[in-house]
Design a protein around this motif. Structure first.
Motif, PDB file in Angstrom:
ATOM      1  N   ARG A 186       3.207   5.996  -3.056  1.00  0.00           N
ATOM      2  CA  ARG A 186       4.351   6.482  -3.491  1.00  0.00           C
ATOM      3  C   ARG A 186       4.262   6.548  -5.019  1.00  0.00           C
ATOM      4  O   ARG A 186       4.520   7.827  -5.566  1.00  0.00           O
ATOM      5  CB  ARG A 186       5.575   6.035  -3.094  1.00  0.00           C
ATOM      6  CG  ARG A 186       6.186   6.177  -1.733  1.00  0.00           C
ATOM      7  CD  ARG A 186       7.561   5.653  -1.477  1.00  0.00           C
ATOM      8  NE  ARG A 186       7.728   4.317  -1.686  1.00  0.00           N
ATOM      9  CZ  ARG A 186       7.714   3.531  -0.808  1.00  0.00           C
ATOM     10  NH1 ARG A 186       7.243   3.550   0.617  1.00  0.00           N
ATOM     11  NH2 ARG A 186       7.648   2.082  -1.231  1.00  0.00           N
ATOM     12  N   GLU A 187       3.983   5.704  -5.732  1.00  0.00           N
ATOM     13  CA  GLU A 187       3.794   5.663  -6.979  1.00  0.00           C
ATOM     14  C   GLU A 187       2.766   6.523  -7.656  1.00  0.00           C
ATOM     15  O   GLU A 187       2.938   7.157  -8.574  1.00  0.00           O
ATOM     16  CB  GLU A 187       3.525   4.072  -7.679  1.00  0.00           C
ATOM     17  CG  GLU A 187       4.559   3.325  -7.555  1.00  0.00           C
ATOM     18  CD  GLU A 187       4.222   1.707  -7.694  1.00  0.00           C
ATOM     19  OE1 GLU A 187       3.049   1.508  -8.396  1.00  0.00           O
ATOM     20  OE2 GLU A 187       5.142   0.986  -7.848  1.00  0.00           O
ATOM     21  N   GLY A 188       1.536   6.686  -6.979  1.00  0.00           N
ATOM     22  CA  GLY A 188       0.573   7.369  -7.110  1.00  0.00           C
ATOM     23  C   GLY A 188       0.984   8.790  -7.113  1.00  0.00           C
ATOM     24  O   GLY A 188       0.723   9.831  -7.827  1.00  0.00           O
TER      25      GLY A 188
ATOM     26  N   GLN B  17       0.661  -1.034  -0.088  1.00  0.00           N
ATOM     27  CA  GLN B  17      -0.066   0.053  -0.154  1.00  0.00           C
ATOM     28  C   GLN B  17       0.790   1.277   0.106  1.00  0.00           C
ATOM     29  O   GLN B  17       0.523   2.225  -0.596  1.00  0.00           O
ATOM     30  CB  GLN B  17      -0.880  -0.048   1.246  1.00  0.00           C
ATOM     31  CG  GLN B  17      -1.996  -0.996   1.030  1.00  0.00           C
ATOM     32  CD  GLN B  17      -2.805  -1.140   2.342  1.00  0.00           C
ATOM     33  OE1 GLN B  17      -2.509  -0.601   3.453  1.00  0.00           O
ATOM     34  NE2 GLN B  17      -3.912  -1.911   2.324  1.00  0.00           N
ATOM     35  N   ALA B  18       2.039   1.211   0.701  1.00  0.00           N
ATOM     36  CA  ALA B  18       2.874   2.474   0.651  1.00  0.00           C
ATOM     37  C   ALA B  18       3.442   2.718  -0.658  1.00  0.00           C
ATOM     38  O   ALA B  18       3.730   3.780  -0.973  1.00  0.00           O
ATOM     39  CB  ALA B  18       3.774   2.107   2.001  1.00  0.00           C
ATOM     40  N   ALA B  19       3.824   1.404  -1.250  1.00  0.00           N
ATOM     41  CA  ALA B  19       4.534   1.699  -2.445  1.00  0.00           C
ATOM     42  C   ALA B  19       3.608   1.967  -3.702  1.00  0.00           C
ATOM     43  O   ALA B  19       3.720   3.074  -4.263  1.00  0.00           O
ATOM     44  CB  ALA B  19       5.076   0.167  -2.888  1.00  0.00           C
ATOM     45  N   SER B  20       2.157   1.734  -3.541  1.00  0.00           N
ATOM     46  CA  SER B  20       1.295   2.375  -4.444  1.00  0.00           C
ATOM     47  C   SER B  20       0.951   3.706  -4.271  1.00  0.00           C
ATOM     48  O   SER B  20       0.873   4.547  -5.218  1.00  0.00           O
ATOM     49  CB  SER B  20       0.124   1.434  -4.481  1.00  0.00           C
ATOM     50  OG  SER B  20      -0.641   1.495  -3.158  1.00  0.00           O
TER      51      SER B  20
ATOM     52  N   ALA C 149       4.018   9.997  -7.167  1.00  0.00           N
ATOM     53  CA  ALA C 149       4.948  10.232  -8.249  1.00  0.00           C
ATOM     54  C   ALA C 149       4.503  10.593  -9.674  1.00  0.00           C
ATOM     55  O   ALA C 149       4.839  11.342 -10.337  1.00  0.00           O
ATOM     56  CB  ALA C 149       6.066   8.805  -8.412  1.00  0.00           C
ATOM     57  N   LEU C 150       3.356   9.624  -9.934  1.00  0.00           N
ATOM     58  CA  LEU C 150       2.542   9.852 -11.129  1.00  0.00           C
ATOM     59  C   LEU C 150       2.162  11.165 -11.307  1.00  0.00           C
ATOM     60  O   LEU C 150       1.765  11.798 -12.069  1.00  0.00           O
ATOM     61  CB  LEU C 150       1.459   8.561 -11.141  1.00  0.00           C
ATOM     62  CG  LEU C 150       0.729   8.868 -12.511  1.00  0.00           C
ATOM     63  CD1 LEU C 150       1.586   8.457 -13.832  1.00  0.00           C
ATOM     64  CD2 LEU C 150      -0.348   7.486 -12.342  1.00  0.00           C
ATOM     65  N   LYS C 151       1.315  11.710 -10.141  1.00  0.00           N
ATOM     66  CA  LYS C 151       0.830  12.922  -9.947  1.00  0.00           C
ATOM     67  C   LYS C 151       1.761  14.022 -10.292  1.00  0.00           C
ATOM     68  O   LYS C 151       1.710  15.238 -11.063  1.00  0.00           O
ATOM     69  CB  LYS C 151       0.190  13.254  -8.772  1.00  0.00           C
ATOM     70  CG  LYS C 151      -1.279  12.729  -8.503  1.00  0.00           C
ATOM     71  CD  LYS C 151      -1.681  13.026  -6.934  1.00  0.00           C
ATOM     72  CE  LYS C 151      -3.014  12.231  -6.542  1.00  0.00           C
ATOM     73  NZ  LYS C 151      -3.264  12.553  -5.276  1.00  0.00           N
ATOM     74  N   GLN C 152       2.988  13.951  -9.581  1.00  0.00           N
ATOM     75  CA  GLN C 152       4.014  14.734 -10.060  1.00  0.00           C
ATOM     76  C   GLN C 152       4.363  14.820 -11.484  1.00  0.00           C
ATOM     77  O   GLN C 152       4.796  16.004 -12.122  1.00  0.00           O
ATOM     78  CB  GLN C 152       5.202  14.409  -8.987  1.00  0.00           C
ATOM     79  CG  GLN C 152       5.063  14.837  -7.617  1.00  0.00           C
ATOM     80  CD  GLN C 152       4.995  16.119  -7.226  1.00  0.00           C
ATOM     81  OE1 GLN C 152       5.385  17.504  -8.036  1.00  0.00           O
ATOM     82  NE2 GLN C 152       3.976  16.600  -6.447  1.00  0.00           N
ATOM     83  N   GLU C 153       4.548  13.784 -11.952  1.00  0.00           N
ATOM     84  CA  GLU C 153       4.877  13.483 -13.395  1.00  0.00           C
ATOM     85  C   GLU C 153       3.941  14.331 -14.252  1.00  0.00           C
ATOM     86  O   GLU C 153       4.262  15.073 -15.425  1.00  0.00           O
ATOM     87  CB  GLU C 153       5.224  12.155 -13.835  1.00  0.00           C
ATOM     88  CG  GLU C 153       6.617  11.502 -13.254  1.00  0.00           C
ATOM     89  CD  GLU C 153       7.873  12.550 -13.692  1.00  0.00           C
ATOM     90  OE1 GLU C 153       7.847  12.735 -14.852  1.00  0.00           O
ATOM     91  OE2 GLU C 153       8.486  12.537 -13.031  1.00  0.00           O
ATOM     92  N   ARG C 154       2.490  13.999 -14.060  1.00  0.00           N
ATOM     93  CA  ARG C 154       1.675  14.673 -15.006  1.00  0.00           C
ATOM     94  C   ARG C 154       1.527  16.211 -14.565  1.00  0.00           C
ATOM     95  O   ARG C 154       1.542  16.864 -15.622  1.00  0.00           O
ATOM     96  CB  ARG C 154       0.237  14.151 -14.292  1.00  0.00           C
ATOM     97  CG  ARG C 154      -0.168  12.714 -14.831  1.00  0.00           C
ATOM     98  CD  ARG C 154      -1.467  12.306 -14.575  1.00  0.00           C
ATOM     99  NE  ARG C 154      -1.614  11.078 -15.075  1.00  0.00           N
ATOM    100  CZ  ARG C 154      -2.593  10.258 -14.004  1.00  0.00           C
ATOM    101  NH1 ARG C 154      -3.378  10.718 -13.060  1.00  0.00           N
ATOM    102  NH2 ARG C 154      -2.933   8.855 -14.520  1.00  0.00           N
ATOM    103  N   LYS C 155       1.839  16.677 -13.425  1.00  0.00           N
ATOM    104  CA  LYS C 155       1.858  18.059 -13.398  1.00  0.00           C
ATOM    105  C   LYS C 155       3.150  18.641 -14.104  1.00  0.00           C
ATOM    106  O   LYS C 155       3.386  19.724 -14.738  1.00  0.00           O
ATOM    107  CB  LYS C 155       2.200  18.359 -11.741  1.00  0.00           C
ATOM    108  CG  LYS C 155       2.458  19.864 -11.225  1.00  0.00           C
ATOM    109  CD  LYS C 155       2.220  19.940  -9.999  1.00  0.00           C
ATOM    110  CE  LYS C 155       2.459  21.506  -9.590  1.00  0.00           C
ATOM    111  NZ  LYS C 155       2.587  21.829  -8.134  1.00  0.00           N
ATOM    112  N   ARG C 156       4.336  18.026 -14.001  1.00  0.00           N
ATOM    113  CA  ARG C 156       5.650  18.387 -14.683  1.00  0.00           C
ATOM    114  C   ARG C 156       5.129  18.381 -16.173  1.00  0.00           C
ATOM    115  O   ARG C 156       5.607  19.319 -17.187  1.00  0.00           O
ATOM    116  CB  ARG C 156       6.895  17.565 -14.452  1.00  0.00           C
ATOM    117  CG  ARG C 156       7.857  17.998 -15.156  1.00  0.00           C
ATOM    118  CD  ARG C 156       9.225  17.365 -14.522  1.00  0.00           C
ATOM    119  NE  ARG C 156      10.206  17.237 -15.485  1.00  0.00           N
ATOM    120  CZ  ARG C 156      10.901  18.229 -15.798  1.00  0.00           C
ATOM    121  NH1 ARG C 156      10.544  19.509 -15.462  1.00  0.00           N
ATOM    122  NH2 ARG C 156      12.012  18.145 -16.412  1.00  0.00           N
ATOM    123  N   SER C 157       4.428  17.251 -16.651  1.00  0.00           N
ATOM    124  CA  SER C 157       4.164  17.367 -18.025  1.00  0.00           C
ATOM    125  C   SER C 157       3.341  18.459 -18.515  1.00  0.00           C
ATOM    126  O   SER C 157       3.604  18.971 -19.611  1.00  0.00           O
ATOM    127  CB  SER C 157       3.416  15.711 -18.374  1.00  0.00           C
ATOM    128  OG  SER C 157       3.093  15.636 -19.833  1.00  0.00           O
TER     129      SER C 157
END
Length: 163
Positions: free
Chosen positions: A115-117, A110-113, A119-127
């Motif tokens: 963190r992945e979520g 759960q913690a890994a998912s 990280a995905l939000k950050q990548e979308r924001k950067r995109s």
């Protein structure tokens, strides 16, 4: 070649603890092909039997084998657990650590998912930021190209007055 059930079980017992012998070693000793023994081990695992990957060190067992050992010992009393450990060549402390790892596995997942979520939000924001910046730069480039073209046309029409 067809082997009797008793011979098959005797061979599989050599793979189990406390012997924990490797498949190639048992194959050479028994005169049976390693592929056949690997097949027997696979079939035994599918039927729910605990057969480690090999090697004498239980810490080298696969996660699946460790999990199966934890499941098999979950309802045992201390005396039964000690007997199980003697038969399998394990220490009760190993089983306790494996059980704790199994219990914490879901939390880690759960913690890994999470963190992945994040990280995905950050990548979308950067995109999105990069897309906006690209769009702005393309507009500036188009404007500059239009001005250069206009300047060339003006020079072509009126000539070079400045120069």
């Amino acid at each position: 070649m067809k082997y009797s059930t008793e011979r098959k079980e005797a061979v599989l017992n050599k793979l189990r603890a406390p012997h924990n012998r490797s498949v190639p070693e048992v194959a050479a000793e028994e005169g049976i092909s390693a592929a056949t023994i690997y097949l027997w081990r696979k079939q035994a695992r599918q039927s729910g039997q605990l057969l480690p990957e090999g090697g004498s060190d239980p810490e080298g067992w696969s996660s699946r084998d460790k999990f199966n050992a934890v499941l098999e010992t979950a309802s045992l009393s201390e005396a039964e657990l000690a007997e199980y450990c003697r038969r399998r060549g394990l220490y009760p402390e190993q089983l306790r650590r494996w059980r704790l790892a199994c219990e914490q596995g879901n939390d880690l997942s759960q913690a890994a998912s999470q963190r992945e979520g994040d990280a995905l939000k950050q990548e979308r924001k950067r995109s999105r930021q990069l897309q906006r910046e690209l769009k702005r730069k393309e507009a500036a480039l188009a404007e500059t190209a239009a001005l250069l073209t206009l300047r060339k046309k003006a020079h072509a029409i009126w000539g070079d007055e400045d120069e």
